[in-house]
Every structure is written in structure tokens, then in C-alpha cells.
Write an enzyme that holds these catalytic residues in place. Structure first.
Site, mmCIF file in Angstrom:
data_model
loop_
_atom_site.group_PDB
_atom_site.id
_atom_site.type_symbol
_atom_site.label_atom_id
_atom_site.label_comp_id
_atom_site.label_asym_id
_atom_site.label_seq_id
_atom_site.Cartn_x
_atom_site.Cartn_y
_atom_site.Cartn_z
ATOM 1 N N GLY A 1 38.785 34.206 7.537
ATOM 2 C CA GLY A 1 37.969 35.256 8.151
ATOM 3 C C GLY A 1 38.497 35.579 9.527
ATOM 4 O O GLY A 1 39.551 35.101 9.938
ATOM 5 N N ASP A 2 37.751 36.383 10.256
ATOM 6 C CA ASP A 2 38.160 36.842 11.576
ATOM 7 C C ASP A 2 37.004 36.630 12.535
ATOM 8 O O ASP A 2 35.915 37.182 12.341
ATOM 9 C CB ASP A 2 38.531 38.330 11.510
ATOM 10 N N PHE A 3 37.228 35.820 13.590
ATOM 11 C CA PHE A 3 36.103 35.551 14.488
ATOM 12 C C PHE A 3 35.713 36.758 15.326
ATOM 13 O O PHE A 3 34.669 36.768 15.959
ATOM 14 C CB PHE A 3 36.302 34.310 15.352
ATOM 15 N N ASP B 1 39.630 30.084 9.859
ATOM 16 C CA ASP B 1 40.762 30.722 10.536
ATOM 17 C C ASP B 1 41.158 31.956 9.747
ATOM 18 O O ASP B 1 40.583 32.232 8.676
ATOM 19 C CB ASP B 1 41.950 29.748 10.673
ATOM 20 N N HIS C 1 41.878 29.904 25.750
ATOM 21 C CA HIS C 1 42.901 30.161 26.768
ATOM 22 C C HIS C 1 43.938 31.185 26.310
ATOM 23 O O HIS C 1 44.713 31.694 27.121
ATOM 24 C CB HIS C 1 43.599 28.857 27.171
#
Length: 343
Positions: free
Chosen positions: A228-230, A202, A249
Site C-alpha cells: 500500500g501507500d502511506f 510498504d 528523515h
């Protein structure tokens, strides 16, 4: 010629109760002040409850009486209250406690107050109000971010109980929980699967809270919390399965597709994708996905999706929708890599 309206007093009463926000706001105040926790040992006078919670006793009395009229608390004697079955889940120690589920957060309230504009324009109310997305705003407001995460994770005990039995966990020894928050869900999965290890992934300011949660659950030796950053391709590669619970969503299609492409890039050819979400269904029946659809409009900018829409989203990321399993809370949408599909 217009048809005359049907006079149905019961319908008017029910609609008035559904539309009223006094009770929902009062419930949130009871949660914020941990009022139910003050009644776990039995009935107490409101003066004692107020002293324990830092409330003004005559004013607390007014709020508790309003809720008692709806079955949340009961006034046994004038000014003396006790728990009821509806009030029990407001306790912090309840196995399916919802006390953290209903924070009274000013940014959310202000966004809901602009829902009319969102429905007229199609713009996300929060974005128009604050000039940035919900999660970007949270990154700069740690107190509200923590409240949001605790709210989102408060339903995990119930979701774990209903969803975990619906998943075939066999063959999964390594799991990446993408957007796993503080880790209560992946901790529950690991406790039920002692041969499994995991990486919770996350944003750094969220993942930094996970080690304490994982340690308390007794699974810290089997789960690494990684920031981290997806959207930046940071997702840990090569796991047996990738889990995303209530992530897609929150995002419009182009952003949700980018997340799925990043997950697909991290997957092996035989990795499995497990998406836990509400799947919107047709017809007038109760469907939490339809309600969450409006919440997404007010706060996040995404929307809930039908099975067909999930299939299209998966296909655009080189993934095949393998199955959809409905549970009493959410659906498990499983995907697999489309062999030979180039991203």
C-alpha cells in the site's frame, strides 16, 4: 589584516584522509565482489581471489594493497592477503555484516557529484538530476531498488541488538511496521516477542519480497506482508503499536507530517507510536544524525530533526511526544494520541 594560517602538518594529513574518496570507493568494490568471503578459510593469493570473484588479478592486487595500507586486509606475503579485524565485517556471514551496506550504485554516485549544487540551491540533488524522487525512481528500477533495500536493512542486526532492549514491548500484541521494507527488522522484533503478531506495510513492489524473509526467520505465521501507500491512507488500522524505522528523515516536513497524520488516523486512542531515527543534537560532537542530514540532501529530500522538531511534527498530527530514548545506534521516539484532538 588577515591572520596567518597555523601550520599543522598532522591536520593537513588528517583532512586529506577524510576528504579522499579512493578508500570508500574501493571498500564498496570489495563489498560488491564479496572479496572478504574468499578469505574466511585463511590467506589466499590474489590470483585465487580474482578467479573466484571474476576480477583481473593485477588490478585487484592494486586495490587490495591500497586497503591493506588502511588496515582493511593484510598482505602477508607479496600478493597473498588475509582478513583483519576491520575486514571481518565485510564477510557475508559476520553477525553484524556490512557487506550489503555499501553498494556502489550509479544513481547515488551521480547525485553525490551534484552536492555542490544542492548546497547552493537547497534542492535535492537526486531530484534535480533525475526529475523525480528517489523512491518513485526506485519503483521503476527493480534491480537498484533491491540493492537499496538490502543496503538499508543490512544494519538491522546491530540496530535490533541496541534498540529492542530500550523499548517497553509490554502490552503490544499487534504491531504495524510502516515502511518495513523486506522485513528483517520486524522479524527480529517478533522473534524477541513470541506473543506478538504484526503487519509489515510498504509499497507493493517492496512488500512482495518480505514473505521469504519472514519465512526464513520463522515468523511468517505471525506477520502479514501488505502492500500500500502511506500517503493514500492505506495503513492498517487498530493495532496496539505503529513502528516507523528510519522513515521520517527521508521526507521534508510537509510530507513527514502527512505520513504521521495517516498513521494517527489508523491508531486507536490508546495505540503507541514508535519512531526509530537519529535525533540531531547540538554542539560539535559526533552525531550520525548530522551526517545523515547531508545524505538526505543529496538523495531523499528530507532532513534529520531535533527532539523539539519531532515534538512539533507530532503535535501537527494530533500526537504527543511521550519520550526520547537514546541508544548506541539510534533513538526511540515514542508518541501517543492527544485525546480529543481532531485531525
Amino acid at each position: 589584516m588577515p591572520v596567518r594560517p597555523r601550520v599543522d602538518i598532522q591536520a593537513v594529513t588528517e583532512l586529506t584522509e577524510l576528504a579522499d574518496y579512493i578508500v570508500p570507493f574501493a571498500i564498496r568494490v570489495m563489498c560488491d565482489m564479496s572479496v572478504a568471503d574468499q578469505l574466511v578459510d585463511g590467506p589466499r593469493p590474489v590470483e585465487e581471489i580474482a578467479a573466484a570473484t571474476g576480477a583481473h588479478a593485477p588490478t585487484l592486487l592494486r586495490a587490495m594493497r591500497a586497503l591493506a595500507g588502511r588496515g582493511i586486509f593484510t598482505e602477508l606475503d607479496p600478493g597473498t592477503f588475509a582478513l583483519t579485524p576491520l575486514a571481518e565485517p565485510l564477510r557475508s556471514d559476520h553477525p553484524f555484516s556490512v557487506r550489503e551496506c555499501f553498494p556502489l550504485m550509479p544513481p547515488d554516485v551521480r547525485s553525490w557529484a551534484r552536492l555542490t549544487g544542492a548546497i547552493r540551491t537547497g534542492h535535492t540533488a537526486f531530484d534535480d538530476l533525475y526529475g523525480t524522487g528517489y523512491y518513485d525512481w526506485c519503483a521503476d528500477h527493480p534491480y537498484e531498488c533491491d540493492r537499496f533495500e538490502r543496503s538499508a536493512e543490512s544494519v538491522n542486526p546491530l540496530v535490533l541488538r541496541t534498540v529492542v532492549p530500550a523499548v517497553d514491548w509490554s502490552g503490544i500484541t499487534t504491531l504495524v511496521d510502516v515502511g518495513g521494507g523486506h522485513g528483517t527488522f520486524v522479524a527480529g522484533v517478533l522473534r524477541r516477542n513470541p506473543a506478538m503478531s504484526a503487519i509489515l506495510f510498504d509499497l507493493p513492489h517492496v512488500a512482495e519480497h518480505a514473505p521469504a524473509v519472514l519465512a526464513e526467520a520463522g515468523v511468517a505465521d505471525r506477520c502479514e506482508a501488505r502492500g500500500g501507500d502511506f500517503f493514500s491512507g492505506d495503513i492498517p488500522p487498530g493495532a496496539d503499536a505503529y513502528l516507523m524505522k528510519t522513515i521520517l528523515h527521508d521526507w521534508p516536513d510537509e510530507r513527514a507530517s502527512a505520513i504521521l497524520r495517516a498513521v494517527r488516523a489508523a491508531m486507536r486512542e490508546d495505540s503507541r507510536l514508535l519512531v526509530i531515527e537519529s535525533v540531531r543534537t547540538p554542539g560539535d560532537g559526533w552525531d550520525v544524525g548530522k551526517v545523515m542530514d547531508v545524505k538526505a540532501l543529496a538523495l531523499f529530500g528530507g532532513h534529520t530533526r531535533t527532539e523539539e522538531e519531532f515534538a512539533g511534527l507530532f503535535a501537527g498530527a494530533g500526537l504527543r511526544l511521550a519520550s526520547v530514548t537514546q541508544t548506541p545506534t539510534m533513538s526511540v521516539i515514542e508518541g501517543s494520541v492527544i485525546e480529543g484532538e481532531a485531525l
